[in-house]
Scaffold this motif. Sequence first.
Motif, PDB file in Angstrom:
ATOM      1  N   ARG A  88      46.450  15.526  12.728  1.00 48.18           N
ATOM      2  CA  ARG A  88      47.342  16.327  11.871  1.00 48.18           C
ATOM      3  C   ARG A  88      47.855  15.525  10.684  1.00 48.18           C
ATOM      4  NH1 ARG A  88      49.479  17.453  17.083  1.00 48.18           N
ATOM      5  NH2 ARG A  88      51.219  16.034  16.629  1.00 48.18           N
ATOM      6  N   GLY A  89      47.452  14.251  10.599  1.00 44.24           N
ATOM      7  CA  GLY A  89      47.934  13.398   9.510  1.00 44.24           C
ATOM      8  C   GLY A  89      49.325  12.880   9.737  1.00 44.24           C
ATOM      9  N   GLU A  90      49.786  12.835  11.001  1.00 43.94           N
ATOM     10  CA  GLU A  90      51.151  12.412  11.311  1.00 43.94           C
ATOM     11  C   GLU A  90      51.201  11.036  11.950  1.00 43.94           C
ATOM     12  OE1 GLU A  90      52.539  15.477  13.850  1.00 43.94           O
ATOM     13  OE2 GLU A  90      52.503  17.026  12.287  1.00 43.94           O
ATOM     14  N   GLY A  91      50.064  10.415  12.214  1.00 48.24           N
ATOM     15  CA  GLY A  91      50.038   9.110  12.860  1.00 48.24           C
ATOM     16  C   GLY A  91      48.869   8.294  12.359  1.00 48.24           C
ATOM     17  N   LEU A 143      38.434   1.690   3.232  1.00 51.78           N
ATOM     18  CA  LEU A 143      39.592   2.084   2.442  1.00 51.78           C
ATOM     19  C   LEU A 143      39.728   3.597   2.527  1.00 51.78           C
ATOM     20  CD1 LEU A 143      41.461   0.300   0.631  1.00 51.78           C
ATOM     21  CD2 LEU A 143      40.163   1.120  -1.329  1.00 51.78           C
ATOM     22  N   ASP A 144      40.967   4.084   2.600  1.00 51.52           N
ATOM     23  CA  ASP A 144      41.189   5.524   2.723  1.00 51.52           C
ATOM     24  C   ASP A 144      41.372   6.204   1.362  1.00 51.52           C
ATOM     25  OD1 ASP A 144      41.203   5.814   5.639  1.00 51.52           O
ATOM     26  OD2 ASP A 144      42.982   4.549   5.551  1.00 51.52           O
ATOM     27  N   VAL A 145      42.147   5.568   0.476  1.00 53.83           N
ATOM     28  CA  VAL A 145      42.384   6.126  -0.865  1.00 53.83           C
ATOM     29  C   VAL A 145      42.333   4.978  -1.863  1.00 53.83           C
ATOM     30  CG1 VAL A 145      43.927   7.477  -2.345  1.00 53.83           C
ATOM     31  CG2 VAL A 145      43.891   7.901   0.128  1.00 53.83           C
ATOM     32  N   ALA A 146      41.730   5.224  -3.005  1.00 51.16           N
ATOM     33  CA  ALA A 146      41.638   4.217  -4.067  1.00 51.16           C
ATOM     34  C   ALA A 146      42.456   4.672  -5.275  1.00 51.16           C
ATOM     35  CB  ALA A 146      40.184   3.994  -4.466  1.00 51.16           C
ATOM     36  N   HIS A 147      43.063   3.698  -5.969  1.00 46.83           N
ATOM     37  CA  HIS A 147      43.717   3.924  -7.261  1.00 46.83           C
ATOM     38  C   HIS A 147      43.002   3.025  -8.256  1.00 46.83           C
ATOM     39  CE1 HIS A 147      46.762   4.779  -4.169  1.00 46.83           C
ATOM     40  NE2 HIS A 147      47.312   5.616  -5.015  1.00 46.83           N
ATOM     41  N   THR A 264      46.906   4.241 -34.130  1.00 46.03           N
ATOM     42  CA  THR A 264      45.580   4.873 -34.224  1.00 46.03           C
ATOM     43  C   THR A 264      44.628   4.447 -33.106  1.00 46.03           C
ATOM     44  OG1 THR A 264      44.628   3.139 -35.650  1.00 46.03           O
ATOM     45  CG2 THR A 264      45.837   4.932 -36.734  1.00 46.03           C
ATOM     46  N   PHE A 265      45.094   3.627 -32.195  1.00 43.14           N
ATOM     47  CA  PHE A 265      44.209   3.165 -31.120  1.00 43.14           C
ATOM     48  C   PHE A 265      43.918   4.336 -30.184  1.00 43.14           C
ATOM     49  CE2 PHE A 265      43.235   0.776 -27.163  1.00 43.14           C
ATOM     50  CZ  PHE A 265      42.198  -0.004 -27.659  1.00 43.14           C
ATOM     51  N   PRO A 266      42.642   4.709 -30.014  1.00 38.27           N
ATOM     52  CA  PRO A 266      42.328   5.963 -29.310  1.00 38.27           C
ATOM     53  C   PRO A 266      42.337   5.867 -27.783  1.00 38.27           C
ATOM     54  CG  PRO A 266      40.305   4.929 -30.087  1.00 38.27           C
ATOM     55  CD  PRO A 266      41.444   4.077 -30.601  1.00 38.27           C
ATOM     56  N   LEU A 267      42.243   4.663 -27.244  1.00 34.32           N
ATOM     57  CA  LEU A 267      42.123   4.524 -25.787  1.00 34.32           C
ATOM     58  C   LEU A 267      43.498   4.562 -25.135  1.00 34.32           C
ATOM     59  CD1 LEU A 267      39.869   4.036 -23.661  1.00 34.32           C
ATOM     60  CD2 LEU A 267      40.414   1.591 -23.824  1.00 34.32           C
ATOM     61  N   ARG A 268      43.567   5.159 -23.945  1.00 38.31           N
ATOM     62  CA  ARG A 268      44.806   5.205 -23.166  1.00 38.31           C
ATOM     63  C   ARG A 268      44.558   4.613 -21.791  1.00 38.31           C
ATOM     64  NH1 ARG A 268      48.584   8.729 -25.370  1.00 38.31           N
ATOM     65  NH2 ARG A 268      49.516   9.271 -23.380  1.00 38.31           N
ATOM     66  N   MET A 269      45.606   3.998 -21.232  1.00 38.92           N
ATOM     67  CA  MET A 269      45.502   3.478 -19.879  1.00 38.92           C
ATOM     68  C   MET A 269      45.512   4.652 -18.916  1.00 38.92           C
ATOM     69  SD  MET A 269      46.724   2.555 -16.724  1.00 38.92           S
ATOM     70  CE  MET A 269      48.338   3.309 -16.850  1.00 38.92           C
ATOM     71  N   ARG A 270      44.502   4.736 -18.067  1.00 38.76           N
ATOM     72  CA  ARG A 270      44.396   5.824 -17.097  1.00 38.76           C
ATOM     73  C   ARG A 270      44.232   5.259 -15.700  1.00 38.76           C
ATOM     74  NH1 ARG A 270      41.500   7.817 -21.615  1.00 38.76           N
ATOM     75  NH2 ARG A 270      42.303   9.830 -22.359  1.00 38.76           N
ATOM     76  N   VAL A 271      44.849   5.936 -14.751  1.00 39.55           N
ATOM     77  CA  VAL A 271      44.667   5.608 -13.336  1.00 39.55           C
ATOM     78  C   VAL A 271      44.175   6.864 -12.635  1.00 39.55           C
ATOM     79  CG1 VAL A 271      45.786   4.925 -11.176  1.00 39.55           C
ATOM     80  CG2 VAL A 271      46.426   3.803 -13.320  1.00 39.55           C
ATOM     81  N   PHE A 272      43.138   6.700 -11.833  1.00 46.89           N
ATOM     82  CA  PHE A 272      42.560   7.803 -11.068  1.00 46.89           C
ATOM     83  C   PHE A 272      42.751   7.536  -9.581  1.00 46.89           C
ATOM     84  CE2 PHE A 272      40.383   7.602 -15.073  1.00 46.89           C
ATOM     85  CZ  PHE A 272      40.136   8.926 -15.419  1.00 46.89           C
ATOM     86  N   ALA A 273      43.058   8.583  -8.838  1.00 46.89           N
ATOM     87  CA  ALA A 273      43.067   8.519  -7.375  1.00 46.89           C
ATOM     88  C   ALA A 273      41.736   9.044  -6.875  1.00 46.89           C
ATOM     89  CB  ALA A 273      44.212   9.330  -6.791  1.00 46.89           C
ATOM     90  N   VAL A 274      41.172   8.360  -5.881  1.00 47.55           N
ATOM     91  CA  VAL A 274      39.860   8.735  -5.337  1.00 47.55           C
ATOM     92  C   VAL A 274      39.953   8.754  -3.816  1.00 47.55           C
ATOM     93  CG1 VAL A 274      37.391   8.261  -5.344  1.00 47.55           C
ATOM     94  CG2 VAL A 274      38.800   7.501  -7.274  1.00 47.55           C
ATOM     95  N   VAL A 275      39.411   9.806  -3.209  1.00 44.71           N
ATOM     96  CA  VAL A 275      39.394   9.923  -1.756  1.00 44.71           C
ATOM     97  C   VAL A 275      38.074  10.569  -1.337  1.00 44.71           C
ATOM     98  CG1 VAL A 275      40.455  12.225  -1.643  1.00 44.71           C
ATOM     99  CG2 VAL A 275      40.771  10.628   0.248  1.00 44.71           C
ATOM    100  N   SER A 276      37.598  10.237  -0.160  1.00 49.31           N
ATOM    101  CA  SER A 276      36.376  10.844   0.351  1.00 49.31           C
ATOM    102  C   SER A 276      36.649  12.278   0.789  1.00 49.31           C
ATOM    103  CB  SER A 276      35.845  10.038   1.541  1.00 49.31           C
ATOM    104  OG  SER A 276      34.797  10.729   2.195  1.00 49.31           O
ATOM    105  N   GLU A 277      35.680  13.156   0.596  1.00 49.89           N
ATOM    106  CA  GLU A 277      35.834  14.542   1.032  1.00 49.89           C
ATOM    107  C   GLU A 277      35.935  14.641   2.550  1.00 49.89           C
ATOM    108  OE1 GLU A 277      32.589  16.677  -0.662  1.00 49.89           O
ATOM    109  OE2 GLU A 277      33.520  16.840  -2.645  1.00 49.89           O
ATOM    110  N   ALA A 281      43.182  13.527   7.649  1.00 49.84           N
ATOM    111  CA  ALA A 281      44.220  14.438   7.161  1.00 49.84           C
ATOM    112  C   ALA A 281      45.311  13.682   6.420  1.00 49.84           C
ATOM    113  CB  ALA A 281      44.817  15.218   8.334  1.00 49.84           C
ATOM    114  N   ALA A 282      45.659  12.489   6.901  1.00 51.25           N
ATOM    115  CA  ALA A 282      46.694  11.683   6.240  1.00 51.25           C
ATOM    116  C   ALA A 282      46.238  11.252   4.857  1.00 51.25           C
ATOM    117  CB  ALA A 282      47.033  10.464   7.094  1.00 51.25           C
ATOM    118  N   ALA A 283      44.981  10.826   4.737  1.00 51.02           N
ATOM    119  CA  ALA A 283      44.456  10.399   3.435  1.00 51.02           C
ATOM    120  C   ALA A 283      44.430  11.560   2.453  1.00 51.02           C
ATOM    121  CB  ALA A 283      43.061   9.800   3.609  1.00 51.02           C
ATOM    122  N   ARG A 284      44.021  12.726   2.924  1.00 56.20           N
ATOM    123  CA  ARG A 284      43.985  13.897   2.038  1.00 56.20           C
ATOM    124  C   ARG A 284      45.397  14.287   1.606  1.00 56.20           C
ATOM    125  NH1 ARG A 284      40.513  15.697   6.106  1.00 56.20           N
ATOM    126  NH2 ARG A 284      42.016  17.303   6.738  1.00 56.20           N
ATOM    127  N   ALA A 285      46.347  14.176   2.522  1.00 56.49           N
ATOM    128  CA  ALA A 285      47.735  14.511   2.186  1.00 56.49           C
ATOM    129  C   ALA A 285      48.283  13.544   1.147  1.00 56.49           C
ATOM    130  CB  ALA A 285      48.603  14.487   3.439  1.00 56.49           C
TER     131      ALA A 285
END
Length: 292
Positions: A88-91, A143-147, A264-277, A281-285
């Motif tokens: 259930r993603g509780e433990g 790893l369960d979730v990546a940033h 005028t600098f066009p690039l921005r710092m971005r962070v993405f979260a990545v998880v396996s499909e 349940a805890a990782a998805r939450a």
Amino acid sequence: MLELWRLSYFVAVAEEENVGRAAARLGVSQSPLSQRIRELEAGLGLALFHRERRRLRLTAEGWRFLDQARALLAHAAGVEQQAKAAGRGEGGRLSLGFVEGAVHAGVLGRALRRFRHERPGVGIELRAMRSGDQVQALREGALDVAHVYTPPAESAGLRIALVAEEPYRLAIPADHRLAADTHLVEARLDGEAFIALPERGNPQARAEWIAACRASGFAPDVRIEAVEPTTILGLVAAGVGLAMVQESLAGAAPAGVVMRPLPTFPLRMRVFAVVSESASAAARAYFELTRT
């Protein structure tokens, strides 16, 4: 190997001291229950009960076995509850990889605070890792979730979300000739010595950064590579070179560093979260919490 159901049959008979009452408690027939108890004794090579006319009394070995049976059943019940809680993603435990930008942008702290409030029974392991290493560990199940700064090019089987975005600021040594330029023109940075993130750790990010610099009218001369933004700022303070850091770090710049915007600098710092499909349940939450 002893089956748990045999142990539960034995415990019921031992506590009731009567096969009939134990059978009623278990919802089974009396005769098969008696047979199962005899099979248990035969398998153990022990007499667990003294058999009297209307009562079964435990032998000394039976009392010792009763304590062990109860402990095993209690342990099994605990394991089952823990497994259900994890389902259930509780433990269980959650392993989170992150780049430092996720910390400074606040996305890691916000998601963790909410996750700990909603699911206090889940243990958390934090691992500072490069983007590419995180994606590999995620695919390997380590790893369960990546940033990450750069999302994986091959996204099959993964869910990816942009969770933080902010502009870059230019960090300049206070005694540098450009430090007094309050309206900095990016073209004046051409050929200046820069400190940058290692190309080997994320060649795609380096290529995008170089392209953005050229789009702004200058070519940086990368003299030193460093990973942590706080380390980079320390090197800037020491006069080693210029650097670009995410805007949220501007207030954390040490003495000896001047921060300037890059209009005028066009690039921005971005962070993405990545998880396996197929993540837990805890990782998805947790992944969903990074998106809000």
